[in-house]
Motif scaffolding. Structure first.
Motif, PDB file in Angstrom:
ATOM      1  N   UNK A  49       2.095 -10.531   0.849  1.00  0.00           N
ATOM      2  CA  UNK A  49       2.825  -9.285   0.630  1.00  0.00           C
ATOM      3  C   UNK A  49       2.703  -8.452   1.902  1.00  0.00           C
ATOM      4  N   UNK A  50       3.524  -7.419   2.074  1.00  0.00           N
ATOM      5  CA  UNK A  50       3.511  -6.661   3.337  1.00  0.00           C
ATOM      6  C   UNK A  50       2.234  -5.881   3.575  1.00  0.00           C
ATOM      7  N   UNK A  51       1.580  -5.426   2.512  1.00  0.00           N
ATOM      8  CA  UNK A  51       0.384  -4.595   2.691  1.00  0.00           C
ATOM      9  C   UNK A  51      -0.775  -5.442   3.205  1.00  0.00           C
ATOM     10  N   UNK A  52      -1.127  -6.509   2.450  1.00  0.00           N
ATOM     11  CA  UNK A  52      -2.252  -7.340   2.884  1.00  0.00           C
ATOM     12  C   UNK A  52      -1.917  -8.089   4.171  1.00  0.00           C
ATOM     13  N   UNK A  53      -0.639  -8.470   4.334  1.00  0.00           N
ATOM     14  CA  UNK A  53      -0.253  -9.179   5.543  1.00  0.00           C
ATOM     15  C   UNK A  53      -0.440  -8.333   6.774  1.00  0.00           C
ATOM     16  N   UNK A  54       0.078  -7.094   6.740  1.00  0.00           N
ATOM     17  CA  UNK A  54      -0.041  -6.207   7.895  1.00  0.00           C
ATOM     18  C   UNK A  54      -1.489  -5.800   8.123  1.00  0.00           C
TER      19      UNK A  54
END
Length: 823
Positions: free
Chosen positions: A568-573
């Protein structure tokens, strides 16, 4: 350790591995920790395990249809490959792979078994090629008895045993790589692997295969693939709110995560020597599963069937047995077997027991209590006394395949090979586990009534050993063991495993177009259709001026791409930011640390031997003392300048890395992680995520960006209408509302990923291309090794003499065909 590279020595003299921090951080209180029996206690109710569980994919509710069984001979491979078998472990781990190697030879393959140096004669006597990878199995056994599980006790961390073990692993990783491309140590014949077979503890398997772009196949004696049927053999589960089948499945992922915590940095440092990029921390634990690496398990399906959810690339084929040896027992052993009732076998093979005398005393008490005859194998622990008697015989070395036909029951440590051999001859079994999968086999034996419950060696005493042996001598246990032996007679584990190996090879892509029995390793650069050549065919055509060496380029039979997946964008970033920050902090520290190390490494004053004796002929007016002083001053100045230059260079290089990490993180890594995370969001609510291929270079990066943009824009906006419609079809008004939410979220994430990816994916591709250009040493070495093998085959083998004219004739025929078709 002798023969270890200095850089590796420096690596392993650093801080203890990360699992020391895990235990100090409280894993032993609320998370996984090692028990006395060596298994890892996995408390799925703990906060840490709940966090890890979120990172481990859960199984499908409904398993896939079971794959058709594999039978010997139903997969024919008439391509003759160079196969390297990489095995780490004891003699019992090596022996099954000798049987496998001999079976592969019957199919025309050239087989090299790469394992510890101590097994050289054992392997060579079997007719296989041998390649030493280093590592001391007896030292490993001592370590494993002290630290039975994958994760060591704190005492071992403090005593420095872990640094030694990590250094040994690094040595074996290097040895495994050399086994793929190194010349034969005895004959000097060149060798480059076309396929790799390995057991998981060798650790180098996937990485060597990636460097060579060849297939890899895992084979092992205990479960290593996630299943709901039973937990990982090294995990002792504790849970209250988790469904048992899910707990079993998750245990495999947790054990893999803990293993990677201990060795991931060692593996990545070694990968750098092969010009491979580091494996992301989130991908390392599940690498084989993600890449769908084929697995063949060598235990009897009649003893433990294949779990229904295992896919087609995972097989259970049966135990690997060698042909029965042509063995003549020594006179004293033969006389002992003839002069009384069949004895009970007691032995612990390669296990190294600290107090062998006490173990001998314990065994003798149990034997004399029962009044039975026994054969006690001395093994690596040197059990036993100086001489045998009428009741007890002390055995030095004897093939189990011969001996177990002459005993009434067996007592051993529970190694898979020894367990299999006992069952093969219908012997009830008592298992005294020390570590690893031994307790697993002990419980499996007990569950089938083939022996008593296993007795961990720390709990062993004369009474419970006597009770266990008495259980094995009962008619019911004997009958159960004979029943399993009858079922195993219908199995052919080694032949079935070879069929499994052949079935999983990409045979349609492996064949040389001129010598169809040889694997292709080269391809023509400019050709209207694919044209692949073997080592021998390429060398013949170049030597006879039908082709130029520049016309050829390496052919990747099986490319392996390790992707850093984002959920997901949160954990990925966030993870990208943490990774970038870690790199920056490390390289910033090196700005000051590396110059200090340079000054420590290079002395400021030259030794006496460095000072030149003055020459009165050259300087007649200068005294001896003055000349020496002047030379010494000059040498000191030169030494200081050199050291200062090295220090400044190291500091500048670290500064450059710091700046590079910052810009790479800000301009590439974090935008890429955000784009990938946004693209992956639909997977969170059950939708499929479009696969646009792999980003390997600037060209594939640009293509990926274009596909992602087109698909993201079209699917993002159309989803506003299609998702509510699909939801309404399934669940009515409730489904419409769900679909509207999915469509809105999908539009936001897909369109954002499409826009962001236009920059992120091409930039990522360019970085890949730059890395490939600047890290080419390993590829050059592989290329030279393949050229050398091709020349050797043509000049020194019968295959070369026969194949030379065949290659030329077939190539000229193809050229004529191509010319006539074009005209």
């Amino acid at each position: 350790m002798s023969g270890t590279d200095p850089q590796q020595s420096e690596l392993h003299d650093e801080q203890p591995p990360r699992y020391s921090m895990l235990e100090e951080a409280g894993w032993s209180q609320e998370g996984p920790h090692v028990q006395e029996d060596g298994r890892i206690r996995v408390d799925l109710d703990s906060k840490i395990c709940r966090t890890l569980t979120k990172l481990i994919p859960t199984p499908r509710e409904e398993p896939e249809l079971p794959a058709p069984p594999v039978y010997p001979g139903n997969e024919i491979c008439n391509i003759h490959l160079n196969i390297v078998i990489q095995v780490v472990g004891s003699r019992g781990d090596v022996q099954p792979f000798i049987a496998l190697g001999n079976e592969l030879q019957l199919h025309g393959h050239r087989v090299r078994l790469a394992t510890h140096n101590t097994f050289e004669s054992f392997v060579l006597k079997s007719g296989l090629e041998f390649f030493p990878i280093g590592g001391d199995p007896s030292e490993l056994m001592v370590y494993m008895v002290k630290n039975p599980g994958l994760i060591p006790q704190m005492k071992s961390l403090r005593d420095g045993e872990i640094q030694k073990k990590r250094a040994m692993v690094a040595e074996m990783l290097t040895g495994c790589w050399e086994s793929c491309i190194g010349d034969d140590p005895i004959s000097g014949a060149p060798f480059v692997a076309d396929a790799i077979i390995a057991n998981p503890p060798s650790f180098a398997h996937v990485h060597c295969a990636q460097a060579l772009s060849i297939p890899v196949h895992m084979m092992f004696t205990m479960p290593w693939s996630s299943t709901r049927a039973f937990p990982h053999p090294l995990a002792n589960l504790k849970y209250s709110n988790t469904e048992p089948k899910i707990a079993n499945f998750v245990s495999y992922g947790i054990v893999e995560w803990m293993t990677w915590q201990g060795l991931g940095d060692v593996i990545n440092d070694w990968r750098a020597t092969l010009d491979l990029e580091p494996v992301p921390a989130t991908e390392g634990p599940s690498l084989c599963d993600t890449l769908k690496v084929p697995f063949t398990y060598c235990w009897s399906p009649s003893l433990m069937p294949k779990p229904i959810e295992w896919p087609a690339h995972i097989d259970v084929c049966g135990f690997f047995f060698r042909s029965l040896p042509d063995y003549t027992p020594p006179r004293d052993l033969d006389a002992f077997l003839r002069n009384g009732s069949p004895p009970v076998y007691i032995g612990f093979g390669s296990i190294v027991i600290e107090d062998a005398a006490n173990m001998t005393k314990l065994i003798l008490q149990a034997v004399r209590t029962l009044g039975i005859r026994a054969i006690i194998s001395r093994g690596w622990s040197k059990l036993g006394e100086e001489s045998s008697d009428d009741q007890v015989f002390y055995l030095d070395d004897c093939p189990h395949e011969w001996l177990f036909q002459h005993v009434s029951a067996v007592v051993h440590h529970g190694g898979a090979g020894t367990t299999a051999c006992g069952l093969r001859f219908g012997k009830a079994t008592t298992i005294v586990p020390f570590f690893g999968d031994q307790l697993f086999w002990g419980n499996l034996i007990a569950s089938r009534g083939l022996g008593p419950k296993p007795i961990p060696y720390k709990s062993l005493n004369p009474q419970n050993l006597a009770d266990a042996i008495q259980f094995c001598l009962k008619p019911s246990a004997q009958a159960a063991a004979h029943d399993v032996a009858r079922q195993m007679c219908d199995e052919s584990g080694v032949s079935t495993a070879v069929a499994s190996f052949h079935r999983n090879l990409p045979l349609d892509r492996m064949r040389c177009h001129l010598l169809t029995s040889e694997p292709a390793v080269w391809k023509l650069k400019k050709s209207s259709k694919p044209f692949h050549l073997s080592r021998l065919a390429a060398d013949v055509l170049v030597e006879h001026h039908r082709l130029k060496a520049s016309d050829l380029e390496p052919y990747a039979i099986h490319s392996i791409f390790i992707q850093n997946r984002r959920w997901d964008p949160v954990t990925g970033t966030t993870s990208a930011l943490i990774g970038t920050s870690t790199d920056i902090v490390r390289s910033t520290g090196d700005i000051f640390l590396l110059p200090y190390q340079e000054f420590r490494r290079h002395p400021q004053s030259p030794s006496t031997g460095d000072v030149a004796e003055p020459s009165s002929a050259r300087s007649p007016s200068i005294s001896s003392t003055g000349a020496s002083s002047m030379v010494t001053t000059h040498s000191e100045r030169q030494s200081r300048l050199k050291t200062t230059g090295l220090a400044v260079g190291a500091s500048s290089k670290s500064l450059g890395k710091t700046v590079g990490h910052f810009y790479k993180g800000m301009l590439i890594d974090m935008p890429l992680a955000a784009s990938e995370g946004l693209r992956a969001v639909p997977r969170l609510y059950g939708d499929e995520v479009k696969d646009h291929g792999d980003v390997r270079d600037w060209k594939s990066g640009a293509m990926f960006a274009g596909k992602n943009f087109t698909h993201g824009m079209s699917e993002g906006f159309s989803g506003l209408f299609t998702q509510p419609y699909k939801g309404g079809q399934k669940e009515g008004a409730k489904g419409v509302m769900k679909g509207l939410a999915k469509g809105t979220l999908g539009m936001t994430t897909k369109v954002s990923s499409a826009a962001l990816g236009l920059v992120a994916y091409p930039a990522h591709g360019m970085m890949k291309s730059l890395y490939t250009v600047t890290h080419s040493g390993t590829r050059k070495r592989i290329t030279e090794a393949r050229k050398r093998e091709g020349k050797y085959l043509e000049e020194h083998t019968e295959k070369g003499r026969v194949g030379r004219q065949l290659v030329l004739r077939r190539f000229e025929a193809q050229q004529r065909t191509a010319t006539s078709s074009s005209s």
